[in-house]
Design a protein around this motif. Structure first.
Motif, PDB file in Angstrom:
ATOM      1  N   VAL A  91       0.832  -1.202   0.000  1.00  0.00           N
ATOM      2  CA  VAL A  91       0.000   0.000   0.000  1.00  0.00           C
ATOM      3  C   VAL A  91       0.867   1.251   0.000  1.00  0.00           C
ATOM      4  O   VAL A  91       0.582   2.223  -0.711  1.00  0.00           O
ATOM      5  N   GLU A  92       1.936   1.234   0.785  1.00  0.00           N
ATOM      6  CA  GLU A  92       2.804   2.406   0.878  1.00  0.00           C
ATOM      7  C   GLU A  92       3.490   2.695  -0.456  1.00  0.00           C
ATOM      8  O   GLU A  92       3.643   3.855  -0.858  1.00  0.00           O
ATOM      9  N   VAL A  93       3.919   1.634  -1.156  1.00  0.00           N
ATOM     10  CA  VAL A  93       4.590   1.814  -2.439  1.00  0.00           C
ATOM     11  C   VAL A  93       3.627   2.396  -3.472  1.00  0.00           C
ATOM     12  O   VAL A  93       3.989   3.283  -4.247  1.00  0.00           O
ATOM     13  N   VAL A  94       2.394   1.895  -3.500  1.00  0.00           N
ATOM     14  CA  VAL A  94       1.394   2.459  -4.409  1.00  0.00           C
ATOM     15  C   VAL A  94       1.217   3.945  -4.126  1.00  0.00           C
ATOM     16  O   VAL A  94       1.163   4.777  -5.047  1.00  0.00           O
ATOM     17  N   SER A  95       1.143   4.319  -2.863  1.00  0.00           N
ATOM     18  CA  SER A  95       0.983   5.715  -2.483  1.00  0.00           C
ATOM     19  C   SER A  95       2.182   6.547  -2.913  1.00  0.00           C
ATOM     20  O   SER A  95       2.027   7.669  -3.413  1.00  0.00           O
ATOM     21  N   ASP A 152       4.488  -9.367 -12.771  1.00  0.00           N
ATOM     22  CA  ASP A 152       3.044  -9.107 -12.798  1.00  0.00           C
ATOM     23  C   ASP A 152       2.625  -8.241 -11.616  1.00  0.00           C
ATOM     24  O   ASP A 152       1.785  -7.348 -11.740  1.00  0.00           O
ATOM     25  N   ASP A 153       3.222  -8.500 -10.453  1.00  0.00           N
ATOM     26  CA  ASP A 153       2.876  -7.718  -9.271  1.00  0.00           C
ATOM     27  C   ASP A 153       3.334  -6.272  -9.408  1.00  0.00           C
ATOM     28  O   ASP A 153       2.617  -5.342  -9.003  1.00  0.00           O
ATOM     29  N   LEU A 154       4.515  -6.069  -9.967  1.00  0.00           N
ATOM     30  CA  LEU A 154       4.993  -4.698 -10.178  1.00  0.00           C
ATOM     31  C   LEU A 154       4.091  -3.970 -11.169  1.00  0.00           C
ATOM     32  O   LEU A 154       3.776  -2.785 -10.996  1.00  0.00           O
ATOM     33  N   ALA A 155       3.673  -4.696 -12.210  1.00  0.00           N
ATOM     34  CA  ALA A 155       2.750  -4.100 -13.184  1.00  0.00           C
ATOM     35  C   ALA A 155       1.426  -3.744 -12.523  1.00  0.00           C
ATOM     36  O   ALA A 155       0.813  -2.714 -12.839  1.00  0.00           O
ATOM     37  N   ALA A 156       0.980  -4.593 -11.594  1.00  0.00           N
ATOM     38  CA  ALA A 156      -0.273  -4.315 -10.899  1.00  0.00           C
ATOM     39  C   ALA A 156      -0.158  -3.056 -10.043  1.00  0.00           C
ATOM     40  O   ALA A 156      -1.093  -2.256  -9.961  1.00  0.00           O
ATOM     41  N   ILE A 157       1.003  -2.873  -9.408  1.00  0.00           N
ATOM     42  CA  ILE A 157       1.218  -1.658  -8.612  1.00  0.00           C
ATOM     43  C   ILE A 157       1.197  -0.431  -9.512  1.00  0.00           C
ATOM     44  O   ILE A 157       0.509   0.553  -9.243  1.00  0.00           O
ATOM     45  N   LEU A 158       1.966  -0.496 -10.599  1.00  0.00           N
ATOM     46  CA  LEU A 158       2.037   0.647 -11.506  1.00  0.00           C
ATOM     47  C   LEU A 158       0.692   0.915 -12.162  1.00  0.00           C
ATOM     48  O   LEU A 158       0.329   2.070 -12.425  1.00  0.00           O
ATOM     49  N   ASN A 159      -0.055  -0.148 -12.418  1.00  0.00           N
ATOM     50  CA  ASN A 159      -1.346  -0.002 -13.084  1.00  0.00           C
ATOM     51  C   ASN A 159      -2.352   0.763 -12.224  1.00  0.00           C
ATOM     52  O   ASN A 159      -3.356   1.269 -12.730  1.00  0.00           O
ATOM     53  N   ARG A 160      -2.063   0.869 -10.935  1.00  0.00           N
ATOM     54  CA  ARG A 160      -2.915   1.674 -10.058  1.00  0.00           C
ATOM     55  C   ARG A 160      -2.749   3.154 -10.367  1.00  0.00           C
ATOM     56  O   ARG A 160      -3.577   3.978  -9.960  1.00  0.00           O
ATOM     57  N   VAL A 161      -1.648   3.493 -11.052  1.00  0.00           N
ATOM     58  CA  VAL A 161      -1.352   4.893 -11.387  1.00  0.00           C
ATOM     59  C   VAL A 161      -1.644   5.171 -12.850  1.00  0.00           C
ATOM     60  O   VAL A 161      -2.264   6.171 -13.206  1.00  0.00           O
ATOM     61  N   HIS A 162      -1.170   4.281 -13.729  1.00  0.00           N
ATOM     62  CA  HIS A 162      -1.488   4.417 -15.154  1.00  0.00           C
ATOM     63  C   HIS A 162      -1.323   3.072 -15.839  1.00  0.00           C
ATOM     64  O   HIS A 162      -0.664   2.170 -15.326  1.00  0.00           O
ATOM     65  N   GLU A 163      -1.909   2.945 -17.002  1.00  0.00           N
ATOM     66  CA  GLU A 163      -1.818   1.693 -17.755  1.00  0.00           C
ATOM     67  C   GLU A 163      -0.371   1.449 -18.165  1.00  0.00           C
ATOM     68  O   GLU A 163       0.314   2.343 -18.668  1.00  0.00           O
ATOM     69  N   VAL A 164       0.096   0.231 -17.941  1.00  0.00           N
ATOM     70  CA  VAL A 164       1.491  -0.112 -18.216  1.00  0.00           C
ATOM     71  C   VAL A 164       1.715  -0.250 -19.721  1.00  0.00           C
ATOM     72  O   VAL A 164       0.945  -0.919 -20.423  1.00  0.00           O
ATOM     73  N   THR A 165       2.766   0.400 -20.214  1.00  0.00           N
ATOM     74  CA  THR A 165       3.130   0.326 -21.631  1.00  0.00           C
ATOM     75  C   THR A 165       4.601  -0.042 -21.748  1.00  0.00           C
ATOM     76  O   THR A 165       5.316  -0.165 -20.751  1.00  0.00           O
ATOM     77  N   THR A 166       5.074  -0.199 -22.984  1.00  0.00           N
ATOM     78  CA  THR A 166       6.476  -0.577 -23.191  1.00  0.00           C
ATOM     79  C   THR A 166       7.445   0.485 -22.683  1.00  0.00           C
ATOM     80  O   THR A 166       8.581   0.164 -22.326  1.00  0.00           O
ATOM     81  N   SER A 167       7.036   1.733 -22.626  1.00  0.00           N
ATOM     82  CA  SER A 167       7.930   2.772 -22.117  1.00  0.00           C
ATOM     83  C   SER A 167       8.215   2.596 -20.632  1.00  0.00           C
ATOM     84  O   SER A 167       9.191   3.151 -20.104  1.00  0.00           O
ATOM     85  N   ASP A 168       7.376   1.799 -19.964  1.00  0.00           N
ATOM     86  CA  ASP A 168       7.564   1.570 -18.532  1.00  0.00           C
ATOM     87  C   ASP A 168       8.610   0.494 -18.240  1.00  0.00           C
ATOM     88  O   ASP A 168       8.870   0.180 -17.071  1.00  0.00           O
ATOM     89  N   LEU A 169       9.198  -0.082 -19.281  1.00  0.00           N
ATOM     90  CA  LEU A 169      10.189  -1.136 -19.095  1.00  0.00           C
ATOM     91  C   LEU A 169      11.574  -0.577 -18.776  1.00  0.00           C
ATOM     92  O   LEU A 169      12.519  -1.339 -18.570  1.00  0.00           O
ATOM     93  N   TYR A 170      11.696   0.743 -18.712  1.00  0.00           N
ATOM     94  CA  TYR A 170      12.994   1.396 -18.489  1.00  0.00           C
ATOM     95  C   TYR A 170      12.913   2.327 -17.280  1.00  0.00           C
ATOM     96  O   TYR A 170      11.836   2.778 -16.899  1.00  0.00           O
ATOM     97  N   ALA A 171      14.068   2.611 -16.703  1.00  0.00           N
ATOM     98  CA  ALA A 171      14.148   3.691 -15.714  1.00  0.00           C
ATOM     99  C   ALA A 171      14.259   4.996 -16.497  1.00  0.00           C
ATOM    100  O   ALA A 171      15.159   5.153 -17.321  1.00  0.00           O
ATOM    101  N   VAL A 223       4.782  -6.457 -22.377  1.00  0.00           N
ATOM    102  CA  VAL A 223       4.766  -5.922 -21.018  1.00  0.00           C
ATOM    103  C   VAL A 223       4.175  -6.984 -20.102  1.00  0.00           C
ATOM    104  O   VAL A 223       3.377  -7.823 -20.529  1.00  0.00           O
ATOM    105  N   PRO A 224       4.579  -6.962 -18.808  1.00  0.00           N
ATOM    106  CA  PRO A 224       4.010  -7.942 -17.883  1.00  0.00           C
ATOM    107  C   PRO A 224       2.517  -7.705 -17.675  1.00  0.00           C
ATOM    108  O   PRO A 224       2.018  -6.587 -17.816  1.00  0.00           O
ATOM    109  N   THR A 225       1.798  -8.766 -17.370  1.00  0.00           N
ATOM    110  CA  THR A 225       0.366  -8.669 -17.126  1.00  0.00           C
ATOM    111  C   THR A 225       0.118  -7.954 -15.810  1.00  0.00           C
ATOM    112  O   THR A 225       0.712  -8.296 -14.789  1.00  0.00           O
ATOM    113  N   ALA A 226      -0.744  -6.971 -15.836  1.00  0.00           N
ATOM    114  CA  ALA A 226      -1.023  -6.188 -14.630  1.00  0.00           C
ATOM    115  C   ALA A 226      -2.039  -6.914 -13.757  1.00  0.00           C
ATOM    116  O   ALA A 226      -3.230  -6.634 -13.787  1.00  0.00           O
TER     117      ALA A 226
END
Length: 538
Positions: free
Chosen positions: A168-172, A323-342, A311-314
């Motif tokens: 929860v804290e990481v999502v926040s 998949d779990d990391l994608a699920a966290i990020l998906n709480r903020v925006h839809e995961v795309t290929t640009s999210d595969l990089y820092a 991309v990993p399944t959200a």
């Protein structure tokens, strides 16, 4: 020397605020970007002061090791820890522990106090960040007070993550960064989850930035090696998903971020990473807090780009951390290929360094963002390049290679060989000759210490310390996410043995010979035999 450190006060640095989101402030009057025409004034000041402290420790260690060494002219010594996930963190920690006279009484103890520089990449960056980000406690302290529980119940294991408050804290945290107007990618939750295991403090050490290390007591007293973390750039604008063999090497230090490579050849102050820049000047207010240490160590170990165009399944999963990391990020925006990089706002946008090759630099300077990934992806898993820069005046590098090149997850020399080959493309003339993988295997160079560059005074000396099962089968898969406390202890103990070469008689004297052989100083009487045994000659 590191001196009488009070471990109860190791984590005494109090941050101004506890936030993951970048902040805005008025920019300094002086420029925050510079051409790579030498070290920054800050690093040069630290280097000189640290070298003076390190020389005292090196002289003491040499005298303890063998009284036959002359010690008037002492070299600058650095150490690197390779990538390799928890395997490299734990093995590398064992090496550091054996060299640290606060934490060991072996024959090599005290040599860590003689180091002027320390670099880490991926898993090695995790180790370096955990040490530097917590004000340089001992490995024993970190293991007993942070790692034992954290690595046993790793948040990178989906079973533990889904049941943790950290989820929860990481999502926040990442939602807060996104709301502040900054890109968030899979590296954000990745780095945050790693921080809970590596950094002490509220919300997984969320307040610790790379630049904040400059205010830590052991850093301000020059009692510790200067830390450098590496990463690689990917030319996504050319349709690349992976860094090529000649990829740009970026380095992070508490003072600066940038690259010596000819397509960048510039640095920006780390404290102001994330600032929107054009032609070397801020376009508005400056950004701070973008250099969150978790994000930096996550950048050095970002491998999501290996998924390339997928991309990993959200979805929350009990089996797949991606998949779990994608699920966290998906709480903020839809995961795309640009999210595969820092992702980093490019501090060198529309900036052509006076030391860059301009027709090359235009490729990088034309991009408004940089896409960075794991520093070891281009088969250079040892962060050696930063220490081949003449400005740092390094003479000897201890290279602890924990790569998984073989089917049994041990190194075979291929990573350091690639570094040697690529050193020509980067005009790094200090790199010594490295033989073929076939030679490494046939001569057993991947199972014992080897000295490279012995017969060439124009080259740096490399003391190669590969992972080897002296006391424990340390060839653990990089994908292993949990380590019992016993496994952790065994891995660290085996790392001690790597530093001590299994307790082989005379090893410490031979290590001293490698360090001192090019100084012109008197060598110990046993050095002739030592160099004959450990040196690799073309």
């Amino acid at each position: 020397m590191l001196g009488p450190l009070l471990l109860s006060a190791v984590f005494s640095v109090v941050p101004v605020f506890a936030s993951y989101a970048p902040q805005k402030e008025i920019c300094p009057i002086t420029s925050i970007v510079r051409a790579a025409n030498g070290l920054s004034d800050d690093e040069e000041t630290y280097r000189v002061a640290r070298k003076a402290v390190a020389d005292v420790a090196l002289k003491a260690w040499l005298a303890k090791t063998d009284s036959g060494f002359g010690t008037d002219n002492l070299p600058t010594v650095a150490i690197t820890t390779s990538g390799g996930g928890y395997r490299s963190l734990l093995s590398g920690a064992g090496v550091i522990q054996a060299l640290d006279d606060r934490d060991s009484n072996g024959t090599t103890s005290g040599l860590y106090q003689a180091m002027t520089y320390q670099a880490g990449l991926s898993g090695g960056a995790w180790l370096l960040s955990s040490i530097a980000g917590n004000n340089y406690p001992t490995v024993s302290y970190l293991k007993e007070n942070l790692w034992h529980e954290a690595f046993r119940d790793s948040l990178l294991d989906p079973d533990f993550l889904l049941a943790s408050v950290a989820y929860v804290e990481v999502v926040s945290d990442i939602a807060e960064k996104d709301a502040a107007g900054y890109d968030v990618t899979l590296t954000d939750p990745w780095g945050r989850l790693l921080s809970y295991q590596l950094l002490d403090g509220t919300d997984g050490g969320v307040s610790t930035t790379l630049s904040s290390i400059t205010g830590f007591s052991n850093f301000t007293s020059h009692a510790v090696p200067f830390p450098v973390i590496t990463s690689l750039g990917v030319k996504v604008w050319e349709g690349q998903c992976l860094p090529g063999p000649n990829a740009t090497t970026y380095e992070f230090s508490p003072y600066e971020f940038g690259s010596w490579d000819s397509d960048v050849s510039a640095f920006v102050q780390t404290h102001y990473l994330g600032t929107s820049m054009s032609e070397g000047k801020p376009t508005g207010l400056c950004t701070t807090n973008y250099d969150n240490l978790g994000y930096v160590l996550g950048t050095s170990s970002t491998l999501f780009n290996e998924l390339c165009l997928s991309v990993p399944t959200a979805e929350n999963s009990s089996t797949d951390i991606y998949d779990d990391l994608a699920a966290i990020l998906n709480r903020v925006h839809e995961v795309t290929t640009s999210d595969l990089y820092a992702t980093y706002p490019n501090p060198f946008y529309d900036y052509i360094s006076s030391t860059a090759v301009s027709n090359i630099a235009n490729n990088v300077s034309a991009q408004d963002h940089l896409s960075l990934v794991d520093g070891g992806e281009a088969l250079q898993n040892n962060p050696i390049f930063p220490f081949l820069q003449p400005a740092r005046n390094i003479s000897v590098i201890l290279v602890n290679d924990n790569s998984a090149d073989t089917s049994t997850n041990y190194p075979n020399g291929s990573e350091i060989l690639t570094t040697y080959v690529q050193s020509f493309n980067h005009n790094l003339t200090l790199m010594p000759f490295i033989p073929s993988v076939e030679t490494f295997i046939s001569e057993g160079l991947n199972t014992r210490a080897t000295f490279f560059g012995c017969n060439d005074t124009s080259k740096i000396t490399i003391v190669y310390l590969p992972n080897y099962n002296f006391t424990f089968d340390s060839g653990v898969s990089t994908s292993q996410l949990e380590y019992s406390e016993t496994e952790q202890d065994e891995m660290v103990t085996n790392g001690n043995a790597i530093a001590e070469q299994g307790g082989k008689d005379g090893w410490a004297t031979c290590l001293g010979c490698a360090i001192m052989m090019k100084t012109g100083e008197t060598l110990a009487s046993g050095c002739t035999a030592c160099l004959e045994e450990y040196c690799y000659y073309q």
